[in-house]
Scaffold this active site. Sequence first.
Site: not given
Ligand code: BES
Ligand code: ZN
Ligand code: ZN
Length: 482
Positions: A254, A261, A335
């Site tokens: 990801d 990120k 999601r």
């Molecule tokens: N894979 C991440 C969530 C995650 C964060 C898993 C840290 C393990 C450790 C997920 O896809 C993500 O990036 N979520 C975002 C959502 C936001 C953009 C609404 C997040 O949590 O920042």
């Molecule tokens: Zn993710």
């Molecule tokens: Zn993500």
Amino acid sequence: MVSFRSSPKFDKDVSVVVLSETQTKSKNFPFKNKEIENQISLLTKSGAFSGEDGQIFPLNLSKTFVLLVGIGKAESLSLTAFRSTVRRALLSSYLKKAKSVEILVHDHSDSVVCAAIEAVLLGTYSFDKYKTQDNTKSKAEKKQYVFAVNPQKKYDEAVTVCEGTNLARDLINENADVKTSDYLEKVIKDVVKGHKNISLEILNKKEMEKNKLGLHLAVNQGSKNEPKLIIVKYNGASAKDGYTAFIGKGMTFDTGGLNIKTTGHMETMKIDMSGTAAVIGTLKNTIALNLKKNILFVCAIAENAIDQLAYKPGDVLISYSGKTVEVGNTDAEGRLVLADAISYVVKNYKPARIIDIATLTGACVVALGYEYTGLMTTDDKFSRALVHASNETDDRVWRLPMYPELKEHVKSKIADIKNTGLRGAAGTVSAAEFLRQFTENTPWAHLDIAGTSYNESGDRWYFGFGATGAGVRLMTRYLQSN
Ligand code: BES
Ligand code: ZN
Ligand code: ZN
């Protein structure tokens, strides 16, 4: 390798003797060996060994080497602490060169023996595939461990569950560019190979396009690897029994997509397929335990990569269900993939219940930290069953609330729903609300393992650095007792 035999023989390279404070004081030893008993008496008199928690004391006797391990007051000791203490003894320098180890535990009740088995198999696990030098410590799991306890089916089952957990850990710890969707497909096929009552449905890009899994396809658009939806149908009960569907997020990496990120947030993102890994581990356990249940094991696999084809923030996507989805953020990709998987499974398999598992939100790490998986469901009975399995296994969950107002969080001005919630508010439960809207009222529970899946900083409890296999013990126990 772990085996069992009814009484201690002190014939291995090292005998690990676990003693409570009371046992040490009262000299009420569970083994008949005068030399050791005399030595312990001398040590307690001199105060060198008292059996307090965490004490590790080597005894070099005439025929054998014994490692005394104190666990303090057995009555007040948690099994978490017990596993950690035993693990620390097993990883101590005294066992560095030992090829065979005998283990004597202070108490032969099922829960204590099974916890000791976990201390061995989960506690000494390490991912050392890429270590070419100095890996003697991490090779601890290659030793032969013999427990001085009467063999029991329960113990064999505990060994099995640890093996499924460690398979999940291996997959999570693996490089993102190794564990592509093709690789995971092979792993799944290996796990189910030769077993009757199992059928597979695999949707590759072409089948997904035909079936219009618009969300899953969009997330994978920037990747050179195929997206895959893999559905393993396990028929362990009569045809009229409903299916429990486990659906795991399988983001092999990801990057965040175009909402990329930043440094500090991307380095661990190979773990973003931990949900799929937990589903595969549970599948392995289900087969090994020959569970009499009907189960769907679903892996929703993609890679959230970036190139000129990558999906874009602000776009509106059409999901498999027909609902339109505004992309508020390409990093909220889990999601999207899960929503299509849930809709596809609901429509084509009509499961009696769904448990999805995912490293879904960073907000869950903020809310619950690293020791509790977030549990979300609108079904109290479902919640009780999972919390019960959690208490029994130490694969911990904590329920977060779901409430009608969350609908407002995921409203879109231009589509039916949006993949982001309100900034800085209830990120974990609003993600769950997004998923809920694709369940068509099928009883459903959601597990957010973003915090629990991976040990980034070193040891936590009885787990070393890296993946923990969170969810495997929980889901396996749920199947065993419901
Ligand atoms: N894979 C991440 C969530 C995650 C964060 C898993 C840290 C393990 C450790 C997920 O896809 C993500 O990036 N979520 C975002 C959502 C936001 C953009 C609404 C997040 O949590 O920042
Ligand atoms: Zn993710
Ligand atoms: Zn993500």
